[in-house]
Design a protein around this motif. Structure first.
Motif, PDB file in Angstrom:
ATOM      1  N   LEU A  46       0.826  -1.212   0.000  1.00  0.00           N
ATOM      2  CA  LEU A  46       0.000   0.000   0.000  1.00  0.00           C
ATOM      3  C   LEU A  46       0.858   1.258   0.000  1.00  0.00           C
ATOM      4  O   LEU A  46       0.527   2.247  -0.652  1.00  0.00           O
ATOM      5  N   GLY A  47       1.972   1.222   0.717  1.00  0.00           N
ATOM      6  CA  GLY A  47       2.853   2.384   0.760  1.00  0.00           C
ATOM      7  C   GLY A  47       3.472   2.698  -0.578  1.00  0.00           C
ATOM      8  O   GLY A  47       3.466   3.853  -1.033  1.00  0.00           O
ATOM      9  N   ILE A  48       4.007   1.710  -1.233  1.00  0.00           N
ATOM     10  CA  ILE A  48       4.637   1.957  -2.534  1.00  0.00           C
ATOM     11  C   ILE A  48       3.583   2.314  -3.570  1.00  0.00           C
ATOM     12  O   ILE A  48       3.859   3.079  -4.509  1.00  0.00           O
ATOM     13  N   THR A  49       2.352   1.811  -3.411  1.00  0.00           N
ATOM     14  CA  THR A  49       1.265   2.199  -4.303  1.00  0.00           C
ATOM     15  C   THR A  49       0.965   3.684  -4.164  1.00  0.00           C
ATOM     16  O   THR A  49       0.781   4.377  -5.171  1.00  0.00           O
ATOM     17  N   GLY A  50       0.920   4.190  -2.937  1.00  0.00           N
ATOM     18  CA  GLY A  50       0.689   5.617  -2.726  1.00  0.00           C
ATOM     19  C   GLY A  50       1.773   6.480  -3.338  1.00  0.00           C
ATOM     20  O   GLY A  50       1.497   7.500  -3.979  1.00  0.00           O
ATOM     21  N   VAL A  51       3.023   6.069  -3.175  1.00  0.00           N
ATOM     22  CA  VAL A  51       4.139   6.827  -3.743  1.00  0.00           C
ATOM     23  C   VAL A  51       4.095   6.795  -5.273  1.00  0.00           C
ATOM     24  O   VAL A  51       4.299   7.823  -5.938  1.00  0.00           O
ATOM     25  N   LEU A  52       3.811   5.653  -5.845  1.00  0.00           N
ATOM     26  CA  LEU A  52       3.772   5.543  -7.307  1.00  0.00           C
ATOM     27  C   LEU A  52       2.589   6.296  -7.915  1.00  0.00           C
ATOM     28  O   LEU A  52       2.717   6.889  -8.996  1.00  0.00           O
ATOM     29  N   ILE A  53       1.448   6.298  -7.238  1.00  0.00           N
ATOM     30  CA  ILE A  53       0.312   7.063  -7.762  1.00  0.00           C
ATOM     31  C   ILE A  53       0.600   8.556  -7.679  1.00  0.00           C
ATOM     32  O   ILE A  53       0.263   9.316  -8.588  1.00  0.00           O
ATOM     33  N   GLU A  64       2.139  16.511 -19.605  1.00  0.00           N
ATOM     34  CA  GLU A  64       0.886  16.834 -20.280  1.00  0.00           C
ATOM     35  C   GLU A  64       0.243  15.647 -20.998  1.00  0.00           C
ATOM     36  O   GLU A  64      -0.515  15.818 -21.945  1.00  0.00           O
ATOM     37  N   PHE A  65       0.589  14.443 -20.605  1.00  0.00           N
ATOM     38  CA  PHE A  65      -0.129  13.244 -21.030  1.00  0.00           C
ATOM     39  C   PHE A  65      -0.013  12.218 -19.902  1.00  0.00           C
ATOM     40  O   PHE A  65       0.847  12.322 -19.047  1.00  0.00           O
ATOM     41  N   ILE A  66      -0.900  11.244 -19.921  1.00  0.00           N
ATOM     42  CA  ILE A  66      -0.978  10.280 -18.817  1.00  0.00           C
ATOM     43  C   ILE A  66       0.279   9.422 -18.780  1.00  0.00           C
ATOM     44  O   ILE A  66       0.681   8.820 -19.786  1.00  0.00           O
ATOM     45  N   SER A  67       0.885   9.359 -17.608  1.00  0.00           N
ATOM     46  CA  SER A  67       2.080   8.540 -17.407  1.00  0.00           C
ATOM     47  C   SER A  67       1.644   7.135 -17.010  1.00  0.00           C
ATOM     48  O   SER A  67       1.068   6.915 -15.945  1.00  0.00           O
ATOM     49  N   ILE A  68       1.928   6.183 -17.851  1.00  0.00           N
ATOM     50  CA  ILE A  68       1.459   4.812 -17.653  1.00  0.00           C
ATOM     51  C   ILE A  68       2.497   3.957 -16.924  1.00  0.00           C
ATOM     52  O   ILE A  68       2.141   2.946 -16.334  1.00  0.00           O
ATOM     53  N   LYS A  69       3.752   4.357 -16.938  1.00  0.00           N
ATOM     54  CA  LYS A  69       4.810   3.533 -16.343  1.00  0.00           C
ATOM     55  C   LYS A  69       4.552   3.240 -14.869  1.00  0.00           C
ATOM     56  O   LYS A  69       4.670   2.090 -14.433  1.00  0.00           O
ATOM     57  N   GLU A  70       4.206   4.276 -14.111  1.00  0.00           N
ATOM     58  CA  GLU A  70       3.958   4.085 -12.689  1.00  0.00           C
ATOM     59  C   GLU A  70       2.743   3.201 -12.442  1.00  0.00           C
ATOM     60  O   GLU A  70       2.725   2.405 -11.510  1.00  0.00           O
TER      61      GLU A  70
END
Length: 120
Positions: A46-53, A64-70
């Motif tokens: 959950l912690g790494i999910t919060g940081v990545l989001i 200016e476009f959606i970053s899909i990598k994270e």
């Protein structure tokens, strides 16, 4: 950068950091391997999910476009963490690592080791 995006990113980073801190503390303090599995698979995921989001939101705004990598990294972690925990638990059971006195479900560990049906 707008104030509302800064607030969202900061809140997600704080929540993610708190979950990572709790997960790390649990990994260091819990007494046996069966209890320690919960800390990195739940709190740290959950912690790494919060940081990545938070990173995804920030980079999406800056580029200016959606970053899909994270998002892909987050999905990969959410899928692989439970599988890894299951494999670690099976290895501990196979090597007959004893559970501590406070561990719940010791009868399930013994039935799995003997490949019996779980007790009802």
């Amino acid at each position: 950068m707008p104030l509302y995006l800064e607030i969202i990113v900061c809140v997600l980073l704080l929540i993610g950091g708190i979950f990572l801190l709790v997960g790390s503390y649990g990994l260091a303090r819990l007494p046996d391997i069966y209890m320690r599995l919960h800390s990195p698979t739940k709190a740290s995921t959950l912690g790494i999910t919060g940081v990545l989001i938070a990173s995804m939101i920030l980079h999406s705004y800056l580029q200016e476009f959606i970053s899909i990598k994270e998002l892909l990294i987050t999905l990969f972690l959410l899928i692989t963490a439970p599988v890894a925990a299951n494999m670690i638990a099976k290895t501990a059971i196979h090597h007959e690592i004893k559970a501590k006195e406070k561990t719940r479900g010791k009868e399930l560990i013994n039935s799995m080791r003997n490949r019996d049906a779980p007790p009802e």
